[in-house]
Design a protein around this motif. Structure first.
Motif, PDB file in Angstrom:
ATOM      1  N   THR A   1      41.043  29.654  30.630  1.00 40.09           N
ATOM      2  CA  THR A   1      40.089  29.925  31.698  1.00 40.09           C
ATOM      3  C   THR A   1      40.483  31.214  32.403  1.00 40.09           C
ATOM      4  OG1 THR A   1      38.858  28.903  33.516  1.00 40.09           O
ATOM      5  CG2 THR A   1      41.251  28.675  33.569  1.00 40.09           C
ATOM      6  N   GLN A   2      39.671  31.619  33.360  1.00 42.95           N
ATOM      7  CA  GLN A   2      39.874  32.888  34.047  1.00 42.95           C
ATOM      8  C   GLN A   2      39.783  32.680  35.549  1.00 42.95           C
ATOM      9  OE1 GLN A   2      37.068  35.857  32.770  1.00 42.95           O
ATOM     10  NE2 GLN A   2      37.766  37.393  34.209  1.00 42.95           N
ATOM     11  N   LEU A   3      40.723  33.272  36.285  1.00 44.11           N
ATOM     12  CA  LEU A   3      40.669  33.297  37.741  1.00 44.11           C
ATOM     13  C   LEU A   3      40.500  34.743  38.185  1.00 44.11           C
ATOM     14  CD1 LEU A   3      43.501  30.781  38.752  1.00 44.11           C
ATOM     15  CD2 LEU A   3      41.030  30.362  38.618  1.00 44.11           C
ATOM     16  N   VAL A   4      39.691  34.949  39.227  1.00 45.72           N
ATOM     17  CA  VAL A   4      39.397  36.303  39.688  1.00 45.72           C
ATOM     18  C   VAL A   4      39.580  36.384  41.195  1.00 45.72           C
ATOM     19  CG1 VAL A   4      37.758  36.656  37.811  1.00 45.72           C
ATOM     20  CG2 VAL A   4      36.930  35.867  40.017  1.00 45.72           C
ATOM     21  N   GLY A   5      39.718  37.608  41.659  1.00 45.29           N
ATOM     22  CA  GLY A   5      39.861  37.859  43.086  1.00 45.29           C
ATOM     23  C   GLY A   5      39.903  39.353  43.337  1.00 45.29           C
ATOM     24  N   GLN A   6      39.963  39.732  44.585  1.00 41.03           N
ATOM     25  CA  GLN A   6      40.122  41.142  44.910  1.00 41.03           C
ATOM     26  C   GLN A   6      41.519  41.602  44.510  1.00 41.03           C
ATOM     27  OE1 GLN A   6      37.750  43.263  46.059  1.00 41.03           O
ATOM     28  NE2 GLN A   6      36.351  41.535  45.751  1.00 41.03           N
ATOM     29  N   PRO A   7      41.664  42.864  44.068  1.00 38.23           N
ATOM     30  CA  PRO A   7      43.005  43.352  43.748  1.00 38.23           C
ATOM     31  C   PRO A   7      43.982  43.037  44.881  1.00 38.23           C
ATOM     32  CG  PRO A   7      41.382  44.968  43.086  1.00 38.23           C
ATOM     33  CD  PRO A   7      40.621  43.883  43.819  1.00 38.23           C
ATOM     34  N   GLY A   8      45.117  42.502  44.507  1.00 42.37           N
ATOM     35  CA  GLY A   8      46.086  41.996  45.476  1.00 42.37           C
ATOM     36  C   GLY A   8      46.179  40.484  45.454  1.00 42.37           C
ATOM     37  N   PHE A   9      45.218  39.817  44.771  1.00 38.75           N
ATOM     38  CA  PHE A   9      45.271  38.359  44.739  1.00 38.75           C
ATOM     39  C   PHE A   9      46.384  37.856  43.822  1.00 38.75           C
ATOM     40  CE2 PHE A   9      43.258  38.448  40.673  1.00 38.75           C
ATOM     41  CZ  PHE A   9      43.168  37.153  40.160  1.00 38.75           C
ATOM     42  N   LEU A  10      46.951  38.764  43.009  1.00 40.48           N
ATOM     43  CA  LEU A  10      48.138  38.459  42.212  1.00 40.48           C
ATOM     44  C   LEU A  10      49.338  39.120  42.883  1.00 40.48           C
ATOM     45  CD1 LEU A  10      46.721  39.156  38.628  1.00 40.48           C
ATOM     46  CD2 LEU A  10      46.877  36.947  39.803  1.00 40.48           C
ATOM     47  N   GLY A  11      50.283  38.318  43.323  1.00 37.75           N
ATOM     48  CA  GLY A  11      51.430  38.844  44.043  1.00 37.75           C
ATOM     49  C   GLY A  11      52.747  38.427  43.417  1.00 37.75           C
ATOM     50  N   VAL A  12      53.762  39.253  43.600  1.00 37.99           N
ATOM     51  CA  VAL A  12      55.096  38.985  43.055  1.00 37.99           C
ATOM     52  C   VAL A  12      56.097  39.034  44.201  1.00 37.99           C
ATOM     53  CG1 VAL A  12      56.839  39.707  41.360  1.00 37.99           C
ATOM     54  CG2 VAL A  12      54.409  40.011  40.852  1.00 37.99           C
ATOM     55  N   PRO A  13      56.312  37.909  44.906  1.00 38.85           N
ATOM     56  CA  PRO A  13      57.255  37.915  46.030  1.00 38.85           C
ATOM     57  C   PRO A  13      58.700  38.115  45.604  1.00 38.85           C
ATOM     58  CG  PRO A  13      56.484  35.692  45.582  1.00 38.85           C
ATOM     59  CD  PRO A  13      55.650  36.607  44.743  1.00 38.85           C
ATOM     60  N   ASP A  14      59.007  37.738  44.372  1.00 40.24           N
ATOM     61  CA  ASP A  14      60.323  38.010  43.801  1.00 40.24           C
ATOM     62  C   ASP A  14      60.151  38.080  42.294  1.00 40.24           C
ATOM     63  OD1 ASP A  14      61.194  35.352  42.442  1.00 40.24           O
ATOM     64  OD2 ASP A  14      60.551  34.705  44.440  1.00 40.24           O
ATOM     65  N   PRO A  15      61.118  38.635  41.561  1.00 38.61           N
ATOM     66  CA  PRO A  15      60.923  38.880  40.129  1.00 38.61           C
ATOM     67  C   PRO A  15      60.724  37.635  39.278  1.00 38.61           C
ATOM     68  CG  PRO A  15      62.708  40.245  40.978  1.00 38.61           C
ATOM     69  CD  PRO A  15      62.358  39.278  42.058  1.00 38.61           C
ATOM     70  N   ARG A  16      61.001  36.455  39.803  1.00 42.52           N
ATOM     71  CA  ARG A  16      60.846  35.231  39.023  1.00 42.52           C
ATOM     72  C   ARG A  16      59.655  34.394  39.484  1.00 42.52           C
ATOM     73  NH1 ARG A  16      65.203  33.574  36.066  1.00 42.52           N
ATOM     74  NH2 ARG A  16      63.606  32.263  35.082  1.00 42.52           N
ATOM     75  N   THR A  17      58.777  34.983  40.313  1.00 39.59           N
ATOM     76  CA  THR A  17      57.660  34.219  40.876  1.00 39.59           C
ATOM     77  C   THR A  17      56.383  35.047  40.864  1.00 39.59           C
ATOM     78  OG1 THR A  17      59.189  33.060  42.369  1.00 39.59           O
ATOM     79  CG2 THR A  17      56.838  32.908  42.867  1.00 39.59           C
ATOM     80  N   LEU A  18      55.292  34.413  40.424  1.00 38.92           N
ATOM     81  CA  LEU A  18      53.957  34.999  40.530  1.00 38.92           C
ATOM     82  C   LEU A  18      53.108  34.093  41.404  1.00 38.92           C
ATOM     83  CD1 LEU A  18      51.669  36.979  39.636  1.00 38.92           C
ATOM     84  CD2 LEU A  18      51.222  35.392  37.740  1.00 38.92           C
ATOM     85  N   VAL A  19      52.444  34.670  42.392  1.00 39.09           N
ATOM     86  CA  VAL A  19      51.546  33.918  43.264  1.00 39.09           C
ATOM     87  C   VAL A  19      50.118  34.356  42.983  1.00 39.09           C
ATOM     88  CG1 VAL A  19      50.847  33.471  45.648  1.00 39.09           C
ATOM     89  CG2 VAL A  19      53.281  33.593  45.056  1.00 39.09           C
ATOM     90  N   ILE A  20      49.239  33.372  42.753  1.00 40.66           N
ATOM     91  CA  ILE A  20      47.826  33.624  42.484  1.00 40.66           C
ATOM     92  C   ILE A  20      47.016  33.067  43.644  1.00 40.66           C
ATOM     93  CG2 ILE A  20      45.914  33.277  40.871  1.00 40.66           C
ATOM     94  CD1 ILE A  20      48.009  32.678  38.705  1.00 40.66           C
ATOM     95  N   GLU A  21      46.322  33.929  44.361  1.00 39.38           N
ATOM     96  CA  GLU A  21      45.545  33.514  45.529  1.00 39.38           C
ATOM     97  C   GLU A  21      44.135  33.111  45.091  1.00 39.38           C
ATOM     98  OE1 GLU A  21      46.576  33.230  48.597  1.00 39.38           O
ATOM     99  OE2 GLU A  21      48.484  34.318  48.622  1.00 39.38           O
TER     100      GLU A  21
END
Length: 309
Positions: free
Chosen positions: A60-80
């Motif tokens: 499936t696909q998730l979308v958002g405004q650029p910035g909705f994919l974040g990397v608070p640290d090198p071992r973590t991806l946050v999807i808003e």
């Protein structure tokens, strides 16, 4: 990364590409470098693959405004972003949470305008209105077979926009067969025998996917990086999910079923550029109109795409 699992090694061996696969292993990491974090921050979409409660694979696909994919640290991806309730991976991605078992997902972020892409595999939990992924693998891929597209921001109502309508079946109807036969891009989700998920991209000139029947697809496996993460997973677990995006209208065509690699040299020789063939048997179809509000220009086909016979 300790190395490839047994399914991946088996395909590498059968393809005669163990040396190239050993070299490519250097492209698999366990953290997100700064340059990749910057790339993710610019993206408006990400494709996810995983298994539902019946162990069926979906993409499936998730979308958002650029910035909705974040990397608070090198071992973590946050999807808003979270999937809608009619999304085939809604339960997988929203029923997890702190204190519960994380779900295993494969992901691929792709930037059509630059033909850049990267894959991330890991374990996801939901935290309020976001998904938090603990990263296990980060994989850099080459730009082969990606069709160049520019994002279009329409002044008026987007083409094809309208009510979100979901249709389900156990086979492809004639319109869906035509859409797949004309597609130049799709995404495929697979998982290892241990359940570790992966999502990958497949591209080619229109017609590279053949619809052999309402429940059977076939496509060529072109020359790549010799990792064989997808085909290796299929050795251990034939379950697979496919997402065919409509770049013009935002419709999403989701398929789930099983896949296998066809090594027959006579059959492969009939398909230009094919090193092997892959057959996908459809078990269920879910088509969602107005699933995505992104719109894209027509494609500039990759110079690496083999001709379609």
């Amino acid at each position: 990364m300790a190395g490839y699992h047994s399914g991946e090694s088996a395909v590498q061996r059968q393809a005669g590409l163990l040396r190239q696969a050993a070299f490519s292993l250097g492209g698999i990491h366990d953290s997100i470098p700064d340059v990749a974090a910057a790339f993710l921050a610019e993206q408006p979409m990400i494709v996810l693959g995983g298994a539902d409660a019946r162990d069926r694979m979906w993409a499936t696909q998730l979308v958002g405004q650029p910035g909705f994919l974040g990397v608070p640290d090198p071992r973590t991806l946050v999807i808003e972003a979270l999937p809608e309730t009619d999304d085939p991976l809604h339960e997988l991605l929203t029923d997890t949470g702190p204190g519960g078992l994380p779900a295993r997902v494969g992901m691929i972020a792709i930037e059509p305008a630059t033909r850049r892409r990267m894959r991330i595999n890991g374990r996801v939990v939901r935290e309020r209105r976001q998904l938090r992924v603990a990263v296990d693998q980060v994989i850099a891929n080459c730009p082969k077979y990606i069709q160049k597209r520019e994002r279009v921001v329409p002044e008026d109502r987007p083409k094809g926009s309208g009510p979100r309508v979901v249709t389900e079946d156990t086979e492809l109807n004639p319109d869906q067969q035509r859409a797949i036969g004309a597609a130049d891009t799709f995404f495929i989700a697979t998982a290892s025998g241990d359940g570790d998920a992966d999502a990958s991209h497949r591209g080619g000139n229109p017609g590279f996917v053949r619809v052999l029947s309402p429940t059977l697809l076939r496509w060529p496996d072109y020359t790549g990086n010799a990792m064989f993460l997808t085909l290796g997973n299929l050795v251990q677990n034939p379950a697979a999910g496919i997402l065919v995006p409509d770049w013009d209208t935002g419709t999403a065509l989701h398929l789930t079923g099983t896949a296998r690699t066809v090594w027959d040299t006579d059959e492969t020789a009939q398909v230009p550029g094919a090193q092997r063939l892959v057959e996908f048997t459809v078990a269920a179809v879910r088509e969602i109109t107005a699933a995505c509000d992104l719109r894209w220009s027509g494609p500039a086909f990759s110079r690496f795409n083999p001709p379609v016979g």
